[in-house]
Design a protein around this motif. Sequence first.
Motif, PDB file in Angstrom:
ATOM      1  N   LEU A 193     -58.082 -37.345 -85.680  1.00  0.00           N
ATOM      2  CA  LEU A 193     -57.661 -36.438 -86.754  1.00  0.00           C
ATOM      3  C   LEU A 193     -57.340 -35.055 -86.197  1.00  0.00           C
ATOM      4  O   LEU A 193     -56.336 -34.437 -86.566  1.00  0.00           O
ATOM      5  N   LEU A 194     -58.165 -34.568 -85.294  1.00  0.00           N
ATOM      6  CA  LEU A 194     -57.921 -33.275 -84.666  1.00  0.00           C
ATOM      7  C   LEU A 194     -56.613 -33.291 -83.882  1.00  0.00           C
ATOM      8  O   LEU A 194     -55.809 -32.360 -83.982  1.00  0.00           O
ATOM      9  N   ALA A 195     -56.383 -34.357 -83.119  1.00  0.00           N
ATOM     10  CA  ALA A 195     -55.170 -34.436 -82.301  1.00  0.00           C
ATOM     11  C   ALA A 195     -53.912 -34.480 -83.169  1.00  0.00           C
ATOM     12  O   ALA A 195     -52.944 -33.762 -82.896  1.00  0.00           O
ATOM     13  N   THR A 196     -53.908 -35.312 -84.201  1.00  0.00           N
ATOM     14  CA  THR A 196     -52.710 -35.383 -85.035  1.00  0.00           C
ATOM     15  C   THR A 196     -52.498 -34.099 -85.830  1.00  0.00           C
ATOM     16  O   THR A 196     -51.362 -33.665 -86.015  1.00  0.00           O
ATOM     17  N   GLY A 197     -53.570 -33.466 -86.268  1.00  0.00           N
ATOM     18  CA  GLY A 197     -53.415 -32.212 -86.998  1.00  0.00           C
ATOM     19  C   GLY A 197     -52.981 -31.060 -86.117  1.00  0.00           C
ATOM     20  O   GLY A 197     -52.263 -30.168 -86.544  1.00  0.00           O
ATOM     21  N   ALA A 198     -53.420 -31.079 -84.864  1.00  0.00           N
ATOM     22  CA  ALA A 198     -53.118 -29.969 -83.959  1.00  0.00           C
ATOM     23  C   ALA A 198     -51.782 -30.128 -83.253  1.00  0.00           C
ATOM     24  O   ALA A 198     -51.159 -29.133 -82.884  1.00  0.00           O
ATOM     25  N   LEU A 199     -51.335 -31.346 -83.050  1.00  0.00           N
ATOM     26  CA  LEU A 199     -50.163 -31.554 -82.208  1.00  0.00           C
ATOM     27  C   LEU A 199     -48.897 -31.945 -82.948  1.00  0.00           C
ATOM     28  O   LEU A 199     -47.816 -31.870 -82.373  1.00  0.00           O
ATOM     29  N   THR A 200     -48.987 -32.407 -84.187  1.00  0.00           N
ATOM     30  CA  THR A 200     -47.794 -32.891 -84.877  1.00  0.00           C
ATOM     31  C   THR A 200     -47.544 -32.132 -86.168  1.00  0.00           C
ATOM     32  O   THR A 200     -48.452 -31.630 -86.815  1.00  0.00           O
ATOM     33  N   GLU A 201     -46.270 -32.084 -86.527  1.00  0.00           N
ATOM     34  CA  GLU A 201     -45.844 -31.505 -87.795  1.00  0.00           C
ATOM     35  C   GLU A 201     -44.515 -32.148 -88.165  1.00  0.00           C
ATOM     36  O   GLU A 201     -43.556 -32.082 -87.396  1.00  0.00           O
ATOM     37  N   GLY A 202     -44.478 -32.782 -89.300  1.00  0.00           N
ATOM     38  CA  GLY A 202     -43.232 -33.408 -89.742  1.00  0.00           C
ATOM     39  C   GLY A 202     -42.765 -34.526 -88.838  1.00  0.00           C
ATOM     40  O   GLY A 202     -41.564 -34.737 -88.692  1.00  0.00           O
ATOM     41  N   GLY A 203     -43.666 -35.223 -88.203  1.00  0.00           N
ATOM     42  CA  GLY A 203     -43.303 -36.347 -87.345  1.00  0.00           C
ATOM     43  C   GLY A 203     -42.939 -35.962 -85.923  1.00  0.00           C
ATOM     44  O   GLY A 203     -42.594 -36.821 -85.119  1.00  0.00           O
ATOM     45  N   GLY A 204     -42.994 -34.689 -85.590  1.00  0.00           N
ATOM     46  CA  GLY A 204     -42.668 -34.250 -84.233  1.00  0.00           C
ATOM     47  C   GLY A 204     -43.728 -33.312 -83.689  1.00  0.00           C
ATOM     48  O   GLY A 204     -44.731 -33.028 -84.335  1.00  0.00           O
ATOM     49  N   PHE A 205     -43.476 -32.834 -82.485  1.00  0.00           N
ATOM     50  CA  PHE A 205     -44.404 -31.923 -81.822  1.00  0.00           C
ATOM     51  C   PHE A 205     -44.432 -30.590 -82.555  1.00  0.00           C
ATOM     52  O   PHE A 205     -43.399 -30.037 -82.928  1.00  0.00           O
ATOM     53  N   ALA A 206     -45.620 -30.051 -82.772  1.00  0.00           N
ATOM     54  CA  ALA A 206     -45.777 -28.827 -83.568  1.00  0.00           C
ATOM     55  C   ALA A 206     -45.505 -27.556 -82.763  1.00  0.00           C
ATOM     56  O   ALA A 206     -45.443 -26.476 -83.338  1.00  0.00           O
ATOM     57  N   GLY A 207     -45.355 -27.647 -81.482  1.00  0.00           N
ATOM     58  CA  GLY A 207     -45.178 -26.464 -80.654  1.00  0.00           C
ATOM     59  C   GLY A 207     -46.474 -26.128 -79.938  1.00  0.00           C
ATOM     60  O   GLY A 207     -47.505 -26.768 -80.157  1.00  0.00           O
TER      61      GLY A 207
END
Length: 104
Positions: free
Chosen positions: A50-64
């Motif tokens: 959950l931490l990894a997906t919340g921290a690393l993704t946004e809208g199906g791509g890399f969050a920056g």
Amino acid sequence: MSATVAMMLALAVGTYAFRLVGPVLHGRVELPPRVQELLSAGAIVLLAALLATGALTEGGGFAGWARPAGVLVAGVLAWRRAPFPVVVLGAAGVAAVLRVVGVA
């Protein structure tokens, strides 16, 4: 009754049943130590995912890079037992500064 209302009622009953099972079965069911260890490890793995997906993704791509850097700072501050407001402000500050500098 619409299908949406029926599903909401079914989920409400299921949620209540799950909450009721704990107190009702307390002391009646004994889990082996190995199962308790596996459940603890499973909870840690789920929280890490959950931490990894919340921290690393946004809208199906890399969050920056700003968001993962903020999460990393929050993790270090929490590990160092900083007060919660310091953890939140530190993470937000690092992410904000990186975004102002141009690191998306």
